[in-house]
Each structure stands twice: as structure tokens, then as C-alpha cells.
Design a protein around this motif. Structure first.
Motif, PDB file in Angstrom:
ATOM      1  N   GLY A   1      34.299  15.145  62.908  1.00  0.00           N
ATOM      2  CA  GLY A   1      35.491  14.943  63.829  1.00  0.00           C
ATOM      3  C   GLY A   1      36.064  13.149  63.625  1.00  0.00           C
ATOM      4  O   GLY A   1      36.939  13.112  63.398  1.00  0.00           O
ATOM      5  N   ILE A   2      34.973  12.419  63.535  1.00  0.00           N
ATOM      6  CA  ILE A   2      35.307  11.053  63.002  1.00  0.00           C
ATOM      7  C   ILE A   2      36.007  10.913  61.941  1.00  0.00           C
ATOM      8  O   ILE A   2      36.973  10.197  61.768  1.00  0.00           O
ATOM      9  N   MET A   3      35.419  11.638  60.676  1.00  0.00           N
ATOM     10  CA  MET A   3      35.971  11.745  59.581  1.00  0.00           C
ATOM     11  C   MET A   3      37.556  12.286  59.292  1.00  0.00           C
ATOM     12  O   MET A   3      38.373  11.957  58.939  1.00  0.00           O
ATOM     13  N   GLU A   4      37.543  13.491  60.223  1.00  0.00           N
ATOM     14  CA  GLU A   4      38.968  14.005  60.531  1.00  0.00           C
ATOM     15  C   GLU A   4      39.990  13.135  61.221  1.00  0.00           C
ATOM     16  O   GLU A   4      41.072  13.114  60.876  1.00  0.00           O
ATOM     17  N   MET A   5      39.501  12.149  62.018  1.00  0.00           N
ATOM     18  CA  MET A   5      40.408  11.356  62.549  1.00  0.00           C
ATOM     19  C   MET A   5      40.877  10.246  61.672  1.00  0.00           C
ATOM     20  O   MET A   5      42.170   9.691  61.890  1.00  0.00           O
ATOM     21  N   LEU A   6      40.168  10.200  60.706  1.00  0.00           N
ATOM     22  CA  LEU A   6      40.708   9.289  59.614  1.00  0.00           C
ATOM     23  C   LEU A   6      41.353   9.723  58.276  1.00  0.00           C
ATOM     24  O   LEU A   6      42.138   9.096  57.656  1.00  0.00           O
ATOM     25  N   LEU A   7      40.703  10.882  57.972  1.00  0.00           N
ATOM     26  CA  LEU A   7      41.333  11.541  56.788  1.00  0.00           C
ATOM     27  C   LEU A   7      41.583  13.019  57.104  1.00  0.00           C
ATOM     28  O   LEU A   7      40.527  13.566  57.329  1.00  0.00           O
ATOM     29  N   GLN A   8      42.573  13.777  56.604  1.00  0.00           N
ATOM     30  CA  GLN A   8      42.347  14.948  56.606  1.00  0.00           C
ATOM     31  C   GLN A   8      43.421  15.414  55.300  1.00  0.00           C
ATOM     32  O   GLN A   8      44.133  14.633  54.777  1.00  0.00           O
ATOM     33  N   SER A   9      43.237  16.670  54.753  1.00  0.00           N
ATOM     34  CA  SER A   9      43.666  17.059  53.494  1.00  0.00           C
ATOM     35  C   SER A   9      43.946  18.466  53.284  1.00  0.00           C
ATOM     36  O   SER A   9      43.726  19.236  52.349  1.00  0.00           O
ATOM     37  N   GLN A  10      44.345  19.196  54.370  1.00  0.00           N
ATOM     38  CA  GLN A  10      44.612  20.549  54.319  1.00  0.00           C
ATOM     39  C   GLN A  10      46.066  20.705  54.022  1.00  0.00           C
ATOM     40  O   GLN A  10      47.093  19.986  54.229  1.00  0.00           O
ATOM     41  N   ASN A  11      46.357  21.966  53.370  1.00  0.00           N
ATOM     42  CA  ASN A  11      47.537  22.325  53.016  1.00  0.00           C
ATOM     43  C   ASN A  11      48.271  21.461  51.907  1.00  0.00           C
ATOM     44  O   ASN A  11      49.593  21.105  52.045  1.00  0.00           O
ATOM     45  N   ASP A  12      47.497  21.159  50.958  1.00  0.00           N
ATOM     46  CA  ASP A  12      47.957  20.392  49.801  1.00  0.00           C
ATOM     47  C   ASP A  12      48.737  18.986  50.038  1.00  0.00           C
ATOM     48  O   ASP A  12      49.507  18.558  49.401  1.00  0.00           O
ATOM     49  N   GLU A  13      48.238  18.502  50.998  1.00  0.00           N
ATOM     50  CA  GLU A  13      48.540  17.023  51.462  1.00  0.00           C
ATOM     51  C   GLU A  13      47.490  16.268  52.077  1.00  0.00           C
ATOM     52  O   GLU A  13      46.629  16.693  53.014  1.00  0.00           O
ATOM     53  N   LEU A  14      47.481  14.987  51.701  1.00  0.00           N
ATOM     54  CA  LEU A  14      46.515  13.996  52.142  1.00  0.00           C
ATOM     55  C   LEU A  14      46.997  13.444  53.388  1.00  0.00           C
ATOM     56  O   LEU A  14      48.220  12.805  53.216  1.00  0.00           O
ATOM     57  N   GLN A  15      46.465  13.300  54.305  1.00  0.00           N
ATOM     58  CA  GLN A  15      46.792  12.582  55.650  1.00  0.00           C
ATOM     59  C   GLN A  15      45.723  11.336  55.856  1.00  0.00           C
ATOM     60  O   GLN A  15      44.665  11.522  56.182  1.00  0.00           O
ATOM     61  N   LEU A  16      46.576  10.088  55.783  1.00  0.00           N
ATOM     62  CA  LEU A  16      45.556   8.839  55.965  1.00  0.00           C
ATOM     63  C   LEU A  16      45.956   8.368  57.551  1.00  0.00           C
ATOM     64  O   LEU A  16      46.914   8.355  57.988  1.00  0.00           O
ATOM     65  N   LEU A  17      44.868   8.367  58.011  1.00  0.00           N
ATOM     66  CA  LEU A  17      44.640   8.058  59.477  1.00  0.00           C
ATOM     67  C   LEU A  17      45.625   8.843  60.362  1.00  0.00           C
ATOM     68  O   LEU A  17      46.587   8.429  61.215  1.00  0.00           O
ATOM     69  N   PRO A  18      45.290  10.031  60.435  1.00  0.00           N
ATOM     70  CA  PRO A  18      46.220  11.228  61.032  1.00  0.00           C
ATOM     71  C   PRO A  18      46.034  11.247  62.543  1.00  0.00           C
ATOM     72  O   PRO A  18      46.797  11.545  63.381  1.00  0.00           O
ATOM     73  N   ALA A  19      44.724  10.840  63.028  1.00  0.00           N
ATOM     74  CA  ALA A  19      44.398  10.873  64.381  1.00  0.00           C
ATOM     75  C   ALA A  19      43.666   9.332  64.828  1.00  0.00           C
ATOM     76  O   ALA A  19      42.406   9.368  65.285  1.00  0.00           O
ATOM     77  N   LEU A  20      44.039   8.361  64.215  1.00  0.00           N
ATOM     78  CA  LEU A  20      43.317   7.056  64.730  1.00  0.00           C
ATOM     79  C   LEU A  20      43.397   6.732  66.174  1.00  0.00           C
ATOM     80  O   LEU A  20      44.489   6.666  66.335  1.00  0.00           O
ATOM     81  N   PRO A  21      42.462   6.342  66.706  1.00  0.00           N
ATOM     82  CA  PRO A  21      42.415   6.267  68.259  1.00  0.00           C
ATOM     83  C   PRO A  21      43.047   4.610  68.259  1.00  0.00           C
ATOM     84  O   PRO A  21      42.454   3.649  67.608  1.00  0.00           O
ATOM     85  N   LYS A  22      43.262   4.251  69.360  1.00  0.00           N
ATOM     86  CA  LYS A  22      43.626   2.853  69.662  1.00  0.00           C
ATOM     87  C   LYS A  22      42.425   1.949  69.670  1.00  0.00           C
ATOM     88  O   LYS A  22      42.349   0.669  69.455  1.00  0.00           O
ATOM     89  N   ALA A  23      41.329   2.791  69.906  1.00  0.00           N
ATOM     90  CA  ALA A  23      39.864   1.869  69.938  1.00  0.00           C
ATOM     91  C   ALA A  23      39.583   1.346  68.480  1.00  0.00           C
ATOM     92  O   ALA A  23      38.672   0.450  68.482  1.00  0.00           O
ATOM     93  N   TRP A  24      40.013   1.820  67.565  1.00  0.00           N
ATOM     94  CA  TRP A  24      39.688   1.338  66.244  1.00  0.00           C
ATOM     95  C   TRP A  24      40.889   0.806  65.461  1.00  0.00           C
ATOM     96  O   TRP A  24      41.323   1.295  64.590  1.00  0.00           O
ATOM     97  N   PRO A  25      41.559  -0.196  65.836  1.00  0.00           N
ATOM     98  CA  PRO A  25      42.639  -0.635  65.358  1.00  0.00           C
ATOM     99  C   PRO A  25      42.770  -1.361  63.952  1.00  0.00           C
ATOM    100  O   PRO A  25      43.605  -1.387  63.376  1.00  0.00           O
ATOM    101  N   THR A  26      41.553  -1.790  63.828  1.00  0.00           N
ATOM    102  CA  THR A  26      41.324  -2.361  62.625  1.00  0.00           C
ATOM    103  C   THR A  26      40.144  -1.699  62.004  1.00  0.00           C
ATOM    104  O   THR A  26      39.202  -1.843  62.604  1.00  0.00           O
TER     105      THR A  26
END
Length: 767
Positions: free
Chosen positions: A690-715
Motif C-alpha cells: 500500500g505504501i508503494m502504491e501510494m508512491l508508484l502505480q503502473s497499471q493499464n500501460d501507464e506509470l503514475q508517479l505519486l498517484p496517492a501521496l498524502p500530505k504527511a509526506w510532502p518531501t
């Protein structure tokens, strides 16, 4: 982008240049405190002890100053022996069970299935503990500066303290290279190491002493549920003291006034595979100990570090650091919900990667409900392979966490289940292919167990094949695809023979089946036709088989068969409350347990990519409604699954709120292991994914960087995460926005990347 890899390498080179075993681990521990679990006192129970493993041998280290307990496991020490649980009455009862279900008489169907269609015996074999190593030390009036820790960068558990002016240190690790557990005892003054070592076991076994300061457990595994034990096993301890005196009596080894001591532990059973128990555990343990005893302690450690770090150091994760890092780990867990400790989430993620390396290595068994660790002959749920979610969840972090090799034991188990499951398919269903239900064990039992409420679910094998397909998706290895394709094809062939038309819409559905463990009627009645999860799993299985056969250039007729069946599967349905329905009927708000731990009907959102916020927004909204109805809090693993689901919905703050609950004492023990309760390791693996999914997703032929980054991890920053399509991703972010990134692959090519709200075409660099 700057990384800390240079610092890691420098520390390793410096450490390897240091001949002293204690100095080597101490240097790493001090420099890498952010990768350590630590405590100012010894463990008082098993859920405070620290886990070690080499994929086959497991140990739980308690860390007592006056008495050390190291609880031991060997991955093939299960009860029973080869057996056939298939029920020859099942096939004759199948038509009537289907009729009753389609007539709506679920209670009668439940009764019939329980009487005629379940496995014999009704339960499978349990995974069991091997025994314990106890070390008794002289009593000391005062223990000072006590510290117990597990360093994830070295996979070494350490205990250090001062007593009577002497600083003592104890280090334990499980070597995959030498196939032994190593215990090293040192002090900063000569002649101060004194202790008594003893082995104990609850198994049917004897403990004897042998020449060479050795203790040996010889035994046989236990009977369970009417299945006789068929395994022999042996564990051997050798004590190698430098200085002082070493004596051996009937059951103990006594060391007095040594300068330092190394203890080596080897263990094996006669298990070769689920049909063959003719191995030679005595020969194995003797060879392993003899080889390990020829090496100096620092050489044993150096080999262990090189092997382990080759896997562990592939990923670095920085989510931010605060003063909370200075606290003992159990205090950090207690304060995580209310405090500011982003590094604990990073530690938790890396701990899961550590656990997977430790309990799932090529040549060993897959991770059980408790990984490799279990201190009982009758563990919760037998510590088996529960394959209606838990086994699959164990391997969710393997691919994004850059640990693809750790999937090998699961692959091998599925290939074996293909064999045993073909017999169940024929006897229970009169069908081609293979099938397994919601549990299996060391003996690869595949018939439905535990009763109709839990066991009458025929898509366990189909889901396991999705894990294998995911491994191919991440690495693109066609040789691996050729290896797993027979299992995928055979799993798919079972369903054209067993899918039936439901009477209203003429869709093809599974029957009898259930939505795992969730009753839709009082009295724990779960049996039904065509639950949503089954349809989703089969939609994936059939599509994956079509793609695999096209890639391999085989089985055109088979492709047409499964494509035709796939087109007739019951489609996803949105219920009257806007939710994604769990069943064919709109029962979701009428069930006995509306907040049930399972969220089976949301398989299509995660781990499957069938529902996506960008490509299927209506279904994503329905899935979100289902999540809201089901609630955020569940068992440890159920909570972990919810984190992944909210991450797929790009709801980072919501996912983080659930992570806070998962990382609280309600779901996490002081040693960071997951509390279902009791302990189940799947929550650790699901939470890390789940932590890694918050940072990187790659389904459906597309890479998504920080798709679900919470405000608790701004940097923060990450290096080495893996994405589908054989990509490796590094990135850094600030203020919630990606500032630098690198996409690399062994086969550089273009890829779509969604970054900071834009979709870009990016050419991957050469890895």
C-alpha cells in the motif's frame, strides 16, 4: 538526484576490511539506525521477539540477558504426510447443489454441500515449530545499557549490555549461503563468556549429545486429522568456543570462561516434494555444519551480507525524518497515530521487504500465514496457505519492491498444485484442468475444506495464476512465461467445463461458490452463484491466457474457447446505493456483516487493474461507495487491503489514515509484525505494498508517479521501485510535487508517465 547508495557502499567496504565480527555489525548498526528496530529491554513474549530467516530456517530472538531463547522453524516441518482428501461423493451432489442455489434455497444447498462435497478429512495439515535453543548465562546483579535490535540492512539481530564492568554482545543471523543460523557471543574482556546451551522440542524427538560439542534433535513429525506423520527431521547445534573450556553432558553444552563463542544451527527434514518424503535430514545437517564450521565467523557474516544486501539494497525509501526516530520501536508504534513519524512508515515498508527475503527464497516453501515463523504445533488457522486473499497478499510487495526472485517458491507451489488440483477437478467436478479452493498445505491438498461457509470457492487457483502473471508483467521474461503458461491454461480450462448459465440473464457464472467468507444470510450462509470476485478473477485469467498464448504463438483454438466464455461472464453491477455489488443480487446492505473484513468484490480495483479512476470512472465511484459502506477498520490484513484500494482511487490522505490504524498497537505488535489478531504476516506485506502504491502505480500501460501521496509526506525520495513493463523508477519530490525522476529498463523504450497532473511520453534509460 542524490542517493544514499554511496554511503551504503562506503560503509560496506569499510566493514569488510574489519576482521572483528562484532565491529563489522556494530559499524553498520550505528550508521544505519534508521533501518533498525530497537528496544531497551528483552522480549517478554513471542510477539516482541525479532524474526530472522534464510528462506528455509527461521528464528525468533528474544534477547534475554540471563536466558536467551531462540525459537526455531524449518520450512518443511508440517504435520502429516502425502494424502488424498478428495471426496468421491462430490460430483454426484453437484447438480442438486446448483439447483438449490438457483432456486434460492441457500440453506439446503449449504447443508448438502457440507454433507457431500467437502474434503475428507475436513481440515488440512498444520505447519509446526521445530524447537528452541536456550542459552543460560550467569546471573548478574545489574544490567546496564541494554539494547536489543534488528538491523534491516544487515539482517542481524543483536543484543548488547554491560554487566559487572564487562560489555557483552550477541549477534544472530540466518545465512542463506551456508544454510545455518549463526549465534556469535563476544565480550570486551577475555575469558568472560560462560553459558549453558540446550535444545528442546515439543515434537516426537530425542535430544542427545555428540562428539565435537554438538547437540542433536532427531525426530519424526506428528499425525494430524487422521493422517500419519511421514517425515523424519534433524536439528544439529555445534558450539565453537575460543578459549576457556567446553564440556558436554547428556543434553547440554557448557562453556566456561571463553573469549568468544560461535554457535551454528542446521536443520532439515526428509521432505523432497509433496509426494516424496525420502530425504536424508541427518546427511544434510552434517554436511552443512561441517562446511560452515570450516569458516571463520567474519567470513560467515561477510558471505551472508553480500547475499542478503544484493536483494535488500535495491530499494531506498525516504519519507522524511523527525525526532520520533530516536524512540524505541514499540513506543513509535504506540504514538504513530497521533505523532509525526514519517520514517516509521518507511521502516515498516522496508521491514516487509526484509521479511519476504527472509521467508521466501528459491528452493524453499512459499510464505505461510505466518511467513516462516511459528511457535506452536497447532498454530492459528494451521499457519497454512489461505488462498482466498492471504497467500496472494504475501507476494504483493515482491514486484514493486524489486524482489522478484522471492516469487519463485510461489511459482513452484502453483506448478505442483496444477498436478494435485487436476485430480480434484476430475473427482469433484468431472472437469478438465485443475482447481484448488481456499486453502492448501505442504502436501498440496486442493479439495474444499473447513465447511461450505469458507471452503466452497473454486477460484483459488485462478487467483494464484494472477500472481504468476504479475511476475511476468514486471520482468517480461518469456522463458518464465513458457514455464507458467501450462498452469494458467489448465486453470482456465477448468471453467468452460464448470461455468453454468444463471436463469435470469443467461450469464455464465460459477456455481456453487461464495464471496470469500462473507455470509449473505444468517447462519453463516455464504454459498451462491456468480459472486463478483469470481467473475473478476476469471476475466483476468482468461485475458491473461489469451495474451500469453498470443505471445508464445500457441493454442489458437484454446484462445477462442476462453474468449467466448469471457464474453459471457456476468458483468460488474452497480447496486441501488451506488455501490459495486458483491453478488449477482443487490444484497450488500442486507447482509449480517456489513463491515466484513473481506472486500472481495473490489478485487477488480486492486490487485486487478480492471477498475481505474482514469479509464472506468463510474466503476471507480461505485468501488469507492463500497469502501465507504464497508468501513476502514478491519483485521490487520483487511486493513492493509483497504490501503491499497484507496491508493488506487488516488485518495492518499484517506489511505494514510488507514495506514495510521494499521501501524497502531491494534494491528501491529511491538516487533512490527502484523496482528490480525493474532499474528498473520499478510498485513505486513499488504501494508508495505500500500505504501508503494501510494508512491508508484503502473497499471493499464501507464506509470503514475505519486498517484496517492498524502500530505504527511510532502518531501521525500525513492530509488529502485519496479513497475510493470520491466521498468525501474527513481524519484524525488518536494511540496508534494515530483522534482526529479528517472525511468530505466533493461530494454529502453517509450512509456507513458503521469506526473504532476500531466501525461508525458518518456524514453526509458538503459538500466
Amino acid at each position: 538526484m542524490k542517493h544514499t547508495l554511496t554511503m551504503f557502499i562506503a560503509l560496506l567496504l569499510a566493514a569488510l576490511a574489519t576482521p572483528a565480527f562484532a565491529d563489522l555489525t556494530q559499524a553498520v548498526t550505528s550508521a544505519e539506525a534508521k533501518l533498525s528496530l530497537w528496544y531497551p529491554k528483552a522480549a517478554t513474549n513471542w510477539n516482541e521477539a525479532l524474526p530472522l530467516g534464510n528462506g528455509r530456517l527461521g528464528a525468533m530472538v528474544f534477547g534475554g540477558a540471563e536466558q536467551e531463547r531462540i525459537q526455531l522453524n524449518e520450512g518443511t516441518l508440517w504435520a502429516g504426510g502425502p494424502y488424498d482428501p478428495n471426496n468421491t461423493n462430490a460430483l454426484a451432489a453437484l447438480p442438486e447443489a446448483r439447483r438449490l442455489i438457483f432456486d434460492g434455497d441457500y440453506e439446503a444447498a449449504h447443508k448438502l454441500i457440507g454433507e457431500k462435497m467437502m474434503a475428507v478429512p475436513l481440515k488440512q495439515m498444520p505447519y509446526q515449530m521445530l524447537g528452541d535453543l536456550f542459552l543460560a548465562f550467569p546471573a548478574n546483579a545489574a544490567i546496564e545499557n541494554y539494547r536489543r535490535d534488528l538491523n534491516l540492512d544487515s539482517a542481524v539481530a543483536s543484543v548488547s549490555y554491560t554487566a559487572n564492568g564487562v560489555h557483552f554482545r550477541r549477534e544472530v543471523f540466518a545465512s542463506a549461503v551456508d544454510q545455518v543460523i549463526v549465534v556469535r557471543l563476544t565480550a570486551d574482556q577475555p575469558g568472560r563468556i560462560s553459558f549453558t546451551a540446550a535444545l528442546r522440542t515439543p515434537q516426537k524427538a530425542t535430544v542427545t549429545a555428540e562428539a565435537g560439542n554438538s547437540l542433536v534433535i532427531d525426530g519424526a513429525n506428528r499425525e494430524a486429522r487422521g493422517i500419519r506423520g511421514a517425515l523424519k527431521f534433524q536439528a544439529r547445534l555445534q558450539v565453537l568456543a575460543q578459549g576457556g573450556t567446553t564440556t558436554t553432558n547428556a543434553h547440554e553444552v557448557v562453556v566456561a570462561n571463553a573469549d568468544s563463542t560461535t554457535l551454528l544451527i542446521a536443520a532439515a527434514t526428509s521432505y523432497k516434494n509433496y509426494r516424496d518424503v525420502g530425504g536424508d535430514p541427518a546427511g544434510i545437517t552434517k554436511r552443512q555444519l561441517a562446511a560452515a564450521a570450516q569458516k571463520k565467523p567474519d567470513a560467515l557474516l561477510a558471505a551472508h551480507l553480500a547475499d542478503y544486501r544484493k536483494l535488500f539494497r535495491r530499494v531506498e525509501l525516504n519519507l522524511g525524518e523527525t525526532d520520533a526516530m530516536k524512540l524505541p520501536t514499540d513506543q513509535r508504534i504506540a504514538q504513530f497515530t497521533s505523532g509525526n513519524d514519517p520514517q516509521l512508515a518507511a521502516l515498516y515498508c522496508q521491514f516487509a521487504r526484509y521479511l519476504l527475503i527472509s521467508c521466501s527464497r528459491p528452493g524453499g516453501q512459499p510464505a505461510t500465514l505466518q511467513g516462516l515463523w511459528n511457535d506452536s504445533l497447532t498454530p492459528p488457522w494451521d499457519s497454512k496457505y489461505t488462498i482466498n486473499i492471504n497467500t496472494e497478499m504475501n507476494y504483493w510487495p515482491a514486484e514493486p519492491g524489486n524482489l522478484g526472485e522471492c516469487v519463485e517458491p510461489l511459482t513452484q507451489m502453483v506448478l505442483e498444485l496444477m498436478e494435485s488440483g487436476a485430480r480434484t477437478a476430475k473427482i469433484h467436478y468431472g472437469a478438465r484442468g485443475w482447481v484448488t479452493h481456499h486453502n492448501t498445505d505442504l502436501w498440496r491438498a486442493t479439495a474444499p475444506i473447513d465447511g461450505p461457509t469458507w471452503g466452497m470457492w473454486p477460484t483459488g487457483g485462478a487467483w494464484l495464476c494472477q500472481n504468476l502473471w504479475e511476475h511476468y508483467q514486471f520482468n517480461g521474461d518469456k522463458e518464465y512465461l513458457q514455464r507458467i503458461y501450462p498452469a494458467m491454461k489448465s486453470a482456465a480450462l477448468f471453467f468452460p467445463d464448470t461455468l453454468v448459465e444463471e436463469p435470469v440473464n443467461r450469464w455464465l457464472v460459477t456455481c456453487p461458490s461464495l464471496s470469500p467468507e462473507n455470509p449473505h444470510r444468517a447462519g453463516n450462509i455464504t454459498v451462491c452463484a456468480g459472486p463478483s470476485m469470481d467473475m473478476q478473477i476469471l476475466r483476468d485469467l482468461f485475458a491473461n491466457c489469451i495474451r500469453a498464448s498470443e505471445t508464445l504463438g500457441v493454442d489458437e483454438a484454446f484462445r477462442r474457447e476462453v474468449a467466448a466464455a469471457r464474453a459471457r461472464l456476468a458483468p460488474p453491477q452497480i447496486g441501488g446505493s451506488g455501490q459495486l455489488q458483491e453478488w449477482l443480487e443487490d444484497w450488500d446492505l442486507k447482509v449480517p456483516e456489513i463491515h466484513h473484513r473481506h472486500v472481495s468484490h473490489l478485487y477488480a480495483l486492486f490487485p486487478s487493474p480492471q477498475i481505474d479512476v482514469n479509464t472506468t470512472p463510474a466503476l471507480a465511484a461505485a468501488a469507492k461507495k463500497s469502501l465507504e459502506l464497508r468501513g476502514d477498520k478491519a483485521t490487520g490484513w483487511g486493513t492493509a487491503w483497504r490501503i491499497n484500494l484507496w491508493a488506487r482511487l488516488h485518495e492518499g490522505d484517506h489511505a494514510f489514515g488507514i495506514l495510521q490504524f494499521l501501524l497502531s498497537p491494534k494491528c501491529t505488535y511491538p516487533n512490527l509484525l502484523d496482528s490480525c489478531p493474532p499474528f498473520q504476516i499478510d498485513g505486513n506485506f499488504g501494508g508495505a505494498c500500500g505504501i508503494m502504491e501510494m508512491l508508484l502505480q503502473s497499471q493499464n500501460d501507464e506509470l503514475q508517479l505519486l498517484p496517492a501521496l498524502p500530505k504527511a509526506w510532502p518531501t521525500g525520495s525513492v530509488r529502485g521501485l519496479r513497475a510493470r513493463g520491466n521498468f525501474t523508477v527513481d524519484m524525488a519530490w518536494k511540496g508534494g510535487k515530483v522534482t526529479t525522476y528517472r525511468i530505466a529498463s533493461t530494454e529502453p523504450r517509450g512509456v507513458k508517465v503521469r506526473i504532476n497532473g500531466e501525461v508525458k511520453a518518456v524514453k526509458a534509460e538503459k538500466l
